[in-house]
Design an enzyme around this catalytic site. Structure first.
Site, short mmCIF file in Angstrom:
data_model
loop_
_atom_site.label_atom_id
_atom_site.label_comp_id
_atom_site.label_asym_id
_atom_site.label_seq_id
_atom_site.Cartn_x
_atom_site.Cartn_y
_atom_site.Cartn_z
N HIS A 146 0.75 -1.16 0.18
CA HIS A 146 0.08 -0.01 0.10
C HIS A 146 1.10 1.28 0.05
O HIS A 146 1.89 1.09 0.47
CB HIS A 146 -0.92 0.07 1.24
CG HIS A 146 -2.11 1.15 0.97
ND1 HIS A 146 -1.82 2.30 1.46
CD2 HIS A 146 -3.29 0.80 0.78
CE1 HIS A 146 -2.89 2.98 1.05
NE2 HIS A 146 -3.82 2.14 0.93
N ASP A 204 -7.95 -4.56 -0.36
CA ASP A 204 -8.52 -5.25 -1.56
C ASP A 204 -8.47 -6.75 -1.53
O ASP A 204 -8.97 -7.47 -2.17
CB ASP A 204 -7.83 -4.71 -2.87
CG ASP A 204 -7.95 -3.06 -2.84
OD1 ASP A 204 -7.04 -2.64 -3.03
OD2 ASP A 204 -9.16 -2.66 -2.83
C1 MLT Z 1 -8.35 3.70 -0.44
O1 MLT Z 1 -8.76 3.23 0.66
O2 MLT Z 1 -8.61 4.60 -0.94
C2 MLT Z 1 -6.88 2.91 -0.77
O3 MLT Z 1 -6.27 2.27 0.33
C3 MLT Z 1 -5.97 3.75 -1.66
C4 MLT Z 1 -5.19 4.92 -0.86
O4 MLT Z 1 -5.75 5.22 0.40
O5 MLT Z 1 -4.43 5.41 -1.42
#
Ligand code: MLT
Length: 428
Positions: free
Chosen positions: A307, A364
């Site tokens: 992430h 995800d």
């Molecule tokens: C989100 O929840 O939007 C995703 O984890 C992506 C992010 O936070 O960059």
């Protein structure tokens, strides 16, 4: 003495103020950098650049902390409901019972969409991706509620557009699924709560009564809560940037839906299940695919791992993994994809290759397994992400408007051709 940052450029020293947030994050305020120095900064992907100050969501990537308006995501996922969390994000406080009832009743009153929306539906090919339909129809709401375009919206009008959007997105989302399947559309039922109504619109048939399972309702609430906001991610930054031009809430959220559709963002949950299914079709040998992921000459990459901001683990993934176990057990489903997922996770958490690269399961990785167990098809996974993220987009758009933030207009460093004269086509 207030802290400041000193920058020395061309032998001259410049000082810029440092600001500190309530969680002691610090930033150098460079609002006057270009005026004072002629220089700008550059930070591709904005990995070190703050676009705004916000009081909505706090996350700590190193410690794996995620809080909505100060409340830990773990507590909200276990004890709250999606509409209560939506109210918290949008209005800043946990609602009283009366406030939550009013919010919920208002949403129930607005779940219907104008019958002319069905005519737009009929224009889409049945194979259209649900996200294409969703972003189109959410923007189309501007046509049905033209006053929403005004930049001078009263609080009452903004609140009405918030309710309409919260109420109609589930209906439109369920209709995209029914349109995709070639099934008759289901109209919302006012006797059902938010998640149950969505499940009813998704899975009810004229010929077969859909039994609403409380375990599934709880899982949907938990998944929507966990996706509700995530500070300045790609789609939220898109909503804020489009909204900063005084674009309507519907137009701004429609832009956010398109950003979320990207496979590097919300589309990743669809990519994860497609990866698990590919591994299953290949015989289910996860060690083979782990070796492929580690082979720099092999294009295969593990989806749903790592992430941008979380450095050790995604707190949402921990909660979703537990929910996946609960849902599959409660529904008596033994999904081979879950076993493949657990083997990949085990490798990611123990194999030095993945540990060194901080490639651990993110939000995800497990969500698709729950959606699949509920009967939601892969192409609808990102729609589910949008359903969850809606209150976050609304809250961030509202905060940006209330703070009267300027139109977003980043600078650039030009690297193209120098000044040159036009040449007539016959001379080229
Ligand atoms: C989100 O929840 O939007 C995703 O984890 C992506 C992010 O936070 O960059």
């Amino acid at each position: 003495m207030a802290e400041s940052a000193e920058i020395i450029l061309d032998g001259k020293s410049y000082s810029f103020p440092v600001i500190e947030g309530t969680e002691h994050e610090k930033a150098i305020d460079i609002a006057k950098l270009r005026d004072q120095t002629g220089y700008i900064t550059i930070d591709s992907g904005y990995k070190n650049t703050g676009a705004t100050k916000s009081a909505i969501t706090f996350l700590d990537g190193e410690e794996g902390i995620l809080r909505y308006r100060g409340y830990p995501i773990e507590q909200l996922a276990e004890q709250s409901s999606f509409l209560e969390v939506a109210y918290l994000l949008i209005y800043g406080t946990l609602p009283t019972q009366a406030e939550l009832d009013e919010f919920s009743n208002q949403i129930t009153k607005h779940t219907l969409v104008h019958e002319d929306v069905r005519k737009i539906f009929d224009g889409f090919p049945s194979a259209a991706h649900p996200m294409a339909i969703l972003s189109s129809l959410i923007c189309a709401l501007t046509a049905f509620y033209p006053e929403s375009v005004s930049p001078d919206l009263s609080k009452e009008n903004i609140d009405l557009n918030v309710i309409r959007l919260m109420a109609k997105l589930p209906t439109i989302a369920a209709w995209t699924y029914k349109n995709n399947m070639g099934h008759p559309l289901n109209y919302p039922r006012n006797d059902l709560d938010y998640a149950a109504n969505f499940l009813y619109m998704m899975f009810s048939f004229p010929t077969e009564k859909y039994e609403i399972n409380p375990v599934v309702v709880r899982a949907i609430n938990k998944l929507l809560i966990l996706h509700a906001d995530h500070e300045q991610n790609c789609s939220t930054s898109t909503v804020r940037l489009v909204g900063s031009a005084n674009a309507s809430l519907y137009g701004s959220v429609s832009a956010g839906i398109n950003a979320l559709w990207g496979p590097l963002h919300g589309g990743a949950n669809q990519e994860v299940v497609e990866m698990l299914e590919a591994i299953q079709r290949d015989g289910g040998d996860t060690s083979k695919f782990i070796a492929k992921a580690k082979d720099k000459n092999d294009p295969f990459r593990l989806m749903g791992f790592g992430h941008r901001v979380y450095k050790n683990f995604d707190p949402r993934a921990k909660i979703i993994k537990k929910a996946a176990d609960e849902v599959l057990t409660a529904l008596g489903i033994s999904d081979p994809l879950l076993k493949i997922a657990q083997e990949l996770e085990q490798a990611a958490l123990t194999d030095p290759y993945f540990v060194e690269r901080k490639l651990y399961p993110n939000v995800d990785f497990y969500s698709g397994i729950i959606y699949k167990a509920i009967g939601i098809p892969t192409e609808m996974f990102t729609v589910m992400f949008a359903l969850g993220r809606l209150p976050g987009w609304i809250a961030q758009w509202k905060e940006m408007r209330e703070n009267k933030e300027p139109i977003g207009r980043p600078r650039q460093v030009y690297t193209g051709e120098l000044d040159r004269d036009y040449t007539p086509i016959e001379q080229r």
